[in-house]
Design an enzyme around this catalytic site. Structure first.
Site, PDB file in Angstrom:
ATOM      1  N   GLN A  40      14.505  27.930  29.294  1.00  0.00           N
ATOM      2  CA  GLN A  40      15.389  28.886  29.949  1.00  0.00           C
ATOM      3  C   GLN A  40      14.641  30.170  30.264  1.00  0.00           C
ATOM      4  O   GLN A  40      13.789  30.620  29.496  1.00  0.00           O
ATOM      5  CB  GLN A  40      16.598  29.226  29.086  1.00  0.00           C
ATOM      6  N   ASP A  82      22.633  26.265  25.642  1.00  0.00           N
ATOM      7  CA  ASP A  82      22.627  27.650  26.114  1.00  0.00           C
ATOM      8  C   ASP A  82      23.199  28.607  25.065  1.00  0.00           C
ATOM      9  O   ASP A  82      23.413  29.777  25.340  1.00  0.00           O
ATOM     10  CB  ASP A  82      23.449  27.746  27.411  1.00  0.00           C
ATOM     11  N   SER A  96      21.361  34.883  31.511  1.00  0.00           N
ATOM     12  CA  SER A  96      20.522  33.737  31.850  1.00  0.00           C
ATOM     13  C   SER A  96      20.321  33.666  33.354  1.00  0.00           C
ATOM     14  O   SER A  96      21.244  33.933  34.130  1.00  0.00           O
ATOM     15  CB  SER A  96      21.174  32.442  31.359  1.00  0.00           C
TER      16      SER A  96
END
Length: 287
Positions: free
Chosen positions: A279, A211, A229
């Site tokens: 993502q 991430d 996110s």
């Protein structure tokens, strides 16, 4: 996606400001960040906290959630996938509690759900799956790798810097950081702590790093930029040592309706595809 302060520094000032963020995390080992206390069966608390004006890094919560789930699984089973949703911003100065739900333990797979909470409110939820590894699988298995690693300089030939505001991780940059591209899309990464032979801890370090950047940077323009996110997925194709260099390749897929999707691949130095990720993040007009 990158932490708020690293992103802000990269977008508004000289790239050297991004490098300066490294001092914030100096001297903290990854095992300290991942320390979990078992309060009672299937309930864990992460007591690693620190004062910061920015929100808690999502990759840290996801990695701790994976560790909590793994603590309830037979050690012979390793994580092979994680699918998570970021529900609320976390606070760095607060402990996080992880509730683990044992959905199923089959002959070869174990399924877990995890809810991460701060002050009683859910900030992250995830489902994880663990698979039996080792000698129990005796039949020949198909091993196909369709995506090949691109040609890239070796890590020793790249500029190596601590990852801004991420604990115990460093990048080997294939391309310089610029205000136009504030976080890298092609880079080497590794954990700087010795993780030993703990397969679960290595998977947590991979999740933590997964991430840390974004594949949407090249799509930024005068009006639109990446935000928080929304959801995150990681697939582990094999055991991989997170304290060895991995080549990260991030690719944008689509932006629409205020959201952006990108995919990523992590390759070992010999070109083996070890990890895939995807993502979706906010992608909205600035201001």
């Amino acid at each position: 996606m990158p932490t708020d302060q690293a992103l802000a520094a990269a977008q508004t000032s000289d790239p050297e400001d991004v490098r300066a963020q490294a001092s914030f995390v100096a001297g903290v080992g990854f095992t300290e960040v991942m320390s979990l206390e078992e309060i009672e069966p299937d309930l864990f608390r992460a007591d690693f906290t620190y004062e910061d004006e920015y929100r808690l890094y999502g990759g840290q919560v996801a990695a701790q959630a994976l560790l909590a789930a793994g603590r309830t699984v037979d050690p012979a089973r390793s994580p092979h996938s994680l699918h998570g949703y970021f529900l609320r911003s976390g606070r760095c100065e607060l402990p996080t509690v992880f509730e683990v739900h044992r959905d199923r333990d089959g002959r070869s797979y174990s399924a877990r759900r995890v809810v991460a909470r701060q002050e009683g409110k859910a900030i992250f939820t995830a489902v994880m799956s663990f698979a039996l590894t080792g000698a129990d699988h005796t039949a020949p298995e198909a091993q196909n790798q369709v995506i090949q690693a691109p040609h890239a300089p070796l890590p020793a030939d790249c500029e190596q810097i601590p990852v801004p505001r991420l604990f115990a991780h460093e990048w080997g940059l294939l391309e310089p950081l610029t205000p136009r591209l504030p976080f890298p899309e092609r880079f080497w990464s590794r954990c700087t702590s010795d993780l030993g032979d703990d397969t679960l801890l290595h998977a947590c370090a991979i999740t933590y790093m997964s991430d840390g950047s974004s594949g949407l940077g090249r799509l930024h323009d005068e009006r639109n930029t990446t935000g928080a996110s929304l959801d995150h997925a990681v697939w582990f194709h094999q055991h991989v040592s997170a304290d060895q260099w991995l080549l990260n390749i991030m690719e944008p897929v689509r932006t629409a309706h205020g959201r952006g999707l990108y995919t990523g691949s992590m390759f070992t130095e010999d070109g083996t595809l070890a990890v895939s990720l995807a993502q979706q993040a906010l992608f909205r007009p600035t201001g």
